[in-house]
Each structure stands twice: as C-alpha cells, then as structure tokens.
Design a protein around this motif. Structure first.
Motif, PDB file in Angstrom:
ATOM      1  N   LYS A 162      -4.563  -0.748   7.610  1.00  0.00           N
ATOM      2  CA  LYS A 162      -5.098  -0.716   8.976  1.00  0.00           C
ATOM      3  C   LYS A 162      -5.653   0.665   9.307  1.00  0.00           C
ATOM      4  CE  LYS A 162      -5.879  -3.237  12.517  1.00  0.00           C
ATOM      5  NZ  LYS A 162      -6.836  -4.314  12.383  1.00  0.00           N
ATOM      6  N   TYR A 163      -5.094   1.706   8.671  1.00  0.00           N
ATOM      7  CA  TYR A 163      -5.567   3.068   8.888  1.00  0.00           C
ATOM      8  C   TYR A 163      -6.558   3.526   7.809  1.00  0.00           C
ATOM      9  CZ  TYR A 163      -2.247   3.585  12.647  1.00  0.00           C
ATOM     10  OH  TYR A 163      -1.564   3.430  13.829  1.00  0.00           O
ATOM     11  N   GLY A 164      -7.012   2.607   6.965  1.00  0.00           N
ATOM     12  CA  GLY A 164      -8.054   2.919   5.991  1.00  0.00           C
ATOM     13  C   GLY A 164      -7.577   3.543   4.696  1.00  0.00           C
ATOM     14  N   THR A 165      -6.310   3.385   4.391  1.00  0.00           N
ATOM     15  CA  THR A 165      -5.745   3.951   3.165  1.00  0.00           C
ATOM     16  C   THR A 165      -5.889   2.966   2.015  1.00  0.00           C
ATOM     17  OG1 THR A 165      -4.126   5.163   4.464  1.00  0.00           O
ATOM     18  CG2 THR A 165      -3.642   4.883   2.127  1.00  0.00           C
ATOM     19  N   LEU A 166      -6.342   3.449   0.878  1.00  0.00           N
ATOM     20  CA  LEU A 166      -6.453   2.624  -0.323  1.00  0.00           C
ATOM     21  C   LEU A 166      -5.050   2.389  -0.871  1.00  0.00           C
ATOM     22  CD1 LEU A 166      -8.352   1.365  -2.536  1.00  0.00           C
ATOM     23  CD2 LEU A 166      -8.096   3.533  -3.732  1.00  0.00           C
ATOM     24  N   PRO A 167      -4.549   1.158  -0.827  1.00  0.00           N
ATOM     25  CA  PRO A 167      -3.186   0.916  -1.292  1.00  0.00           C
ATOM     26  C   PRO A 167      -3.090   0.882  -2.821  1.00  0.00           C
ATOM     27  CG  PRO A 167      -4.156  -1.130  -0.534  1.00  0.00           C
ATOM     28  CD  PRO A 167      -5.168  -0.051  -0.273  1.00  0.00           C
ATOM     29  N   ILE A 168      -2.037   1.496  -3.321  1.00  0.00           N
ATOM     30  CA  ILE A 168      -1.688   1.436  -4.745  1.00  0.00           C
ATOM     31  C   ILE A 168      -0.318   0.775  -4.782  1.00  0.00           C
ATOM     32  CG2 ILE A 168      -1.265   2.739  -6.866  1.00  0.00           C
ATOM     33  CD1 ILE A 168      -2.886   5.036  -5.606  1.00  0.00           C
ATOM     34  N   VAL A 169      -0.259  -0.425  -5.356  1.00  0.00           N
ATOM     35  CA  VAL A 169       0.984  -1.199  -5.269  1.00  0.00           C
ATOM     36  C   VAL A 169       1.385  -1.803  -6.607  1.00  0.00           C
ATOM     37  CG1 VAL A 169       0.539  -1.805  -2.862  1.00  0.00           C
ATOM     38  CG2 VAL A 169      -0.179  -3.361  -4.646  1.00  0.00           C
ATOM     39  N   HIS A 170       2.682  -1.995  -6.752  1.00  0.00           N
ATOM     40  CA  HIS A 170       3.215  -2.787  -7.856  1.00  0.00           C
ATOM     41  C   HIS A 170       2.914  -4.238  -7.509  1.00  0.00           C
ATOM     42  CE1 HIS A 170       7.002  -4.329 -10.121  1.00  0.00           C
ATOM     43  NE2 HIS A 170       5.931  -4.401 -10.893  1.00  0.00           N
ATOM     44  N   SER A 171       2.239  -4.938  -8.373  1.00  0.00           N
ATOM     45  CA  SER A 171       1.811  -6.318  -8.099  1.00  0.00           C
ATOM     46  C   SER A 171       2.993  -7.272  -8.185  1.00  0.00           C
ATOM     47  CB  SER A 171       0.707  -6.729  -9.080  1.00  0.00           C
ATOM     48  OG  SER A 171      -0.424  -5.937  -8.880  1.00  0.00           O
ATOM     49  N   VAL A 172       3.764  -7.303  -7.093  1.00  0.00           N
ATOM     50  CA  VAL A 172       4.953  -8.140  -7.022  1.00  0.00           C
ATOM     51  C   VAL A 172       5.126  -8.622  -5.580  1.00  0.00           C
ATOM     52  CG1 VAL A 172       6.506  -6.175  -6.622  1.00  0.00           C
ATOM     53  CG2 VAL A 172       7.416  -8.238  -7.628  1.00  0.00           C
ATOM     54  N   GLY A 173       5.590  -9.835  -5.421  1.00  0.00           N
ATOM     55  CA  GLY A 173       5.928 -10.378  -4.110  1.00  0.00           C
ATOM     56  C   GLY A 173       4.825 -10.268  -3.086  1.00  0.00           C
ATOM     57  N   ILE A 220      -5.308  -7.219  -2.887  1.00  0.00           N
ATOM     58  CA  ILE A 220      -6.125  -7.734  -3.985  1.00  0.00           C
ATOM     59  C   ILE A 220      -6.730  -6.541  -4.727  1.00  0.00           C
ATOM     60  CG2 ILE A 220      -8.042  -9.258  -4.609  1.00  0.00           C
ATOM     61  CD1 ILE A 220      -5.686 -10.630  -3.066  1.00  0.00           C
ATOM     62  N   ASP A 221      -6.617  -6.559  -6.044  1.00  0.00           N
ATOM     63  CA  ASP A 221      -7.093  -5.436  -6.847  1.00  0.00           C
ATOM     64  C   ASP A 221      -8.611  -5.314  -6.789  1.00  0.00           C
ATOM     65  OD1 ASP A 221      -5.745  -3.597  -9.192  1.00  0.00           O
ATOM     66  OD2 ASP A 221      -7.877  -3.961  -9.526  1.00  0.00           O
ATOM     67  N   LEU A 222      -9.079  -4.075  -6.827  1.00  0.00           N
ATOM     68  CA  LEU A 222     -10.517  -3.794  -6.824  1.00  0.00           C
ATOM     69  C   LEU A 222     -11.241  -4.514  -7.951  1.00  0.00           C
ATOM     70  CD1 LEU A 222     -10.322   0.038  -6.139  1.00  0.00           C
ATOM     71  CD2 LEU A 222     -11.208  -1.696  -4.560  1.00  0.00           C
ATOM     72  N   GLU A 223     -10.576  -4.667  -9.086  1.00  0.00           N
ATOM     73  CA  GLU A 223     -11.192  -5.344 -10.231  1.00  0.00           C
ATOM     74  C   GLU A 223     -11.435  -6.828  -9.957  1.00  0.00           C
ATOM     75  OE1 GLU A 223      -8.779  -4.578 -13.646  1.00  0.00           O
ATOM     76  OE2 GLU A 223      -9.512  -2.523 -13.861  1.00  0.00           O
ATOM     77  N   ASN A 224     -10.747  -7.377  -8.960  1.00  0.00           N
ATOM     78  CA  ASN A 224     -10.903  -8.786  -8.580  1.00  0.00           C
ATOM     79  C   ASN A 224     -11.642  -8.905  -7.251  1.00  0.00           C
ATOM     80  OD1 ASN A 224      -9.476  -9.649 -10.864  1.00  0.00           O
ATOM     81  ND2 ASN A 224      -7.545  -9.294  -9.836  1.00  0.00           N
ATOM     82  N   ASN A 225     -12.568  -7.981  -7.022  1.00  0.00           N
ATOM     83  CA  ASN A 225     -13.358  -7.953  -5.793  1.00  0.00           C
ATOM     84  C   ASN A 225     -12.474  -7.756  -4.566  1.00  0.00           C
ATOM     85  OD1 ASN A 225     -15.878  -7.909  -4.601  1.00  0.00           O
ATOM     86  ND2 ASN A 225     -15.838 -10.079  -4.128  1.00  0.00           N
ATOM     87  N   GLY A 226     -11.413  -6.983  -4.743  1.00  0.00           N
ATOM     88  CA  GLY A 226     -10.475  -6.743  -3.659  1.00  0.00           C
ATOM     89  C   GLY A 226     -10.652  -5.387  -3.028  1.00  0.00           C
ATOM     90  N   TYR A 227      -9.532  -4.795  -2.584  1.00  0.00           N
ATOM     91  CA  TYR A 227      -9.598  -3.577  -1.788  1.00  0.00           C
ATOM     92  C   TYR A 227      -8.451  -2.613  -2.068  1.00  0.00           C
ATOM     93  CZ  TYR A 227      -7.267  -7.392   0.563  1.00  0.00           C
ATOM     94  OH  TYR A 227      -6.511  -8.504   0.823  1.00  0.00           O
ATOM     95  N   GLY A 228      -7.714  -2.835  -3.143  1.00  0.00           N
ATOM     96  CA  GLY A 228      -6.612  -1.948  -3.487  1.00  0.00           C
ATOM     97  C   GLY A 228      -6.462  -1.837  -4.987  1.00  0.00           C
ATOM     98  N   ILE A 233     -11.087  -2.819   4.571  1.00  0.00           N
ATOM     99  CA  ILE A 233      -9.643  -3.009   4.721  1.00  0.00           C
ATOM    100  C   ILE A 233      -9.176  -2.810   6.161  1.00  0.00           C
ATOM    101  CG2 ILE A 233      -9.089  -2.520   2.319  1.00  0.00           C
ATOM    102  CD1 ILE A 233      -8.170   0.226   3.075  1.00  0.00           C
ATOM    103  N   MET A 234      -9.886  -1.983   6.921  1.00  0.00           N
ATOM    104  CA  MET A 234      -9.500  -1.779   8.313  1.00  0.00           C
ATOM    105  C   MET A 234      -9.834  -3.002   9.171  1.00  0.00           C
ATOM    106  SD  MET A 234     -10.490   2.217   8.718  1.00  0.00           S
ATOM    107  CE  MET A 234      -9.878   2.466  10.367  1.00  0.00           C
ATOM    108  N   SER A 235     -10.725  -3.856   8.680  1.00  0.00           N
ATOM    109  CA  SER A 235     -11.093  -5.041   9.453  1.00  0.00           C
ATOM    110  C   SER A 235     -10.348  -6.298   9.003  1.00  0.00           C
ATOM    111  CB  SER A 235     -12.599  -5.277   9.362  1.00  0.00           C
ATOM    112  OG  SER A 235     -12.962  -5.623   8.048  1.00  0.00           O
ATOM    113  N   LEU A 236      -9.495  -6.188   7.975  1.00  0.00           N
ATOM    114  CA  LEU A 236      -8.719  -7.345   7.536  1.00  0.00           C
ATOM    115  C   LEU A 236      -7.768  -7.797   8.636  1.00  0.00           C
ATOM    116  CD1 LEU A 236      -7.817  -6.219   3.898  1.00  0.00           C
ATOM    117  CD2 LEU A 236      -9.485  -7.958   4.564  1.00  0.00           C
ATOM    118  N   ASP A 237      -7.577  -9.082   8.731  1.00  0.00           N
ATOM    119  CA  ASP A 237      -6.719  -9.635   9.776  1.00  0.00           C
ATOM    120  C   ASP A 237      -5.501 -10.296   9.145  1.00  0.00           C
ATOM    121  OD1 ASP A 237      -5.557 -10.755  11.994  1.00  0.00           O
ATOM    122  OD2 ASP A 237      -7.173 -12.189  12.371  1.00  0.00           O
TER     123      ASP A 237
END
Length: 100
Positions: free
Chosen positions: A17-28, A35-43, A78-82
């Motif tokens: 919501k604050y425009g930060t690129l998330p780096i996450v363990h892909s779990v839960g 959604i990963d950048l490689e899959n047309n996502g945003y993190g 990512i800031m416009s995701l609902d």
C-alpha cells in the motif's frame, strides 16, 4: 519476509500500500497475495528458506529497483491493488441472492 509459515499475513499488504516491493517466502498467505515479477506480478518470491535463495531474491529486487521507470510503474500498480473485503463481500452477497 522470510516467514517459515504464514497463514495470512498483513505486513506485505501494508508494505505494498505504501509502494514497497515485497520480497517474500512463497508460502501461505504471502504466496497468495504477492505474485512474482516473473509471473507478470509485482513482488519477488523465493521458494526455500536457504540463504542462497534469499540472496537471489534480494539481488533480483535490487536489479529491478535500478530500472527506475519500471520500478515506479510497479509502485503505482501495487499501491492501487485492492485487498479489501469490498469485492469479496459483493460476490458473496450476489451468490446469496442467487440462492434465495
């Protein structure tokens, strides 16, 4: 967010919501919401809690950050995701009305 398990997770939603690129363990919930950048996502996601995989994810994020126009486009995205309940609640209400 190198969580071992994450049934839901809100911190990644706050970060986006604050425009930060998330780096996450892909779990839960992290996997469900980032959604990963490689899959047309945003993190950036990584699959195992190994130092090498976490490092690769960080390197990918830094490389992405260095492309300023791409990074800024992603920030706006990512800031416009609902992730509110508005859409889900409307779908539930619609389904309920159809069943009546």
């Amino acid at each position: 967010m190198p969580s071992r398990v994450e049934p839901c997770g809100l911190n990644q939603l706050y970060a986006m919501k604050y425009g930060t690129l998330p780096i996450v363990h892909s779990v839960g919930g992290l996997k469900d919401t980032v959604i990963d950048l490689e899959n047309n996502g945003y993190g950036v996601g990584f699959d195992t809690l190994e130092v090498a995989d976490i490092r690769k994810a960080i390197v990918r994020a830094v490389e992405y950050y260095e492309n300023k126009s791409k990074f800024e486009d992603n920030q706006h995205k990512i800031m416009s995701l609902d992730f509110s309940w508005d859409k889900s609640a409307a779908k539930y209400l619609n389904l309920y009305n159809q069943l009546i």
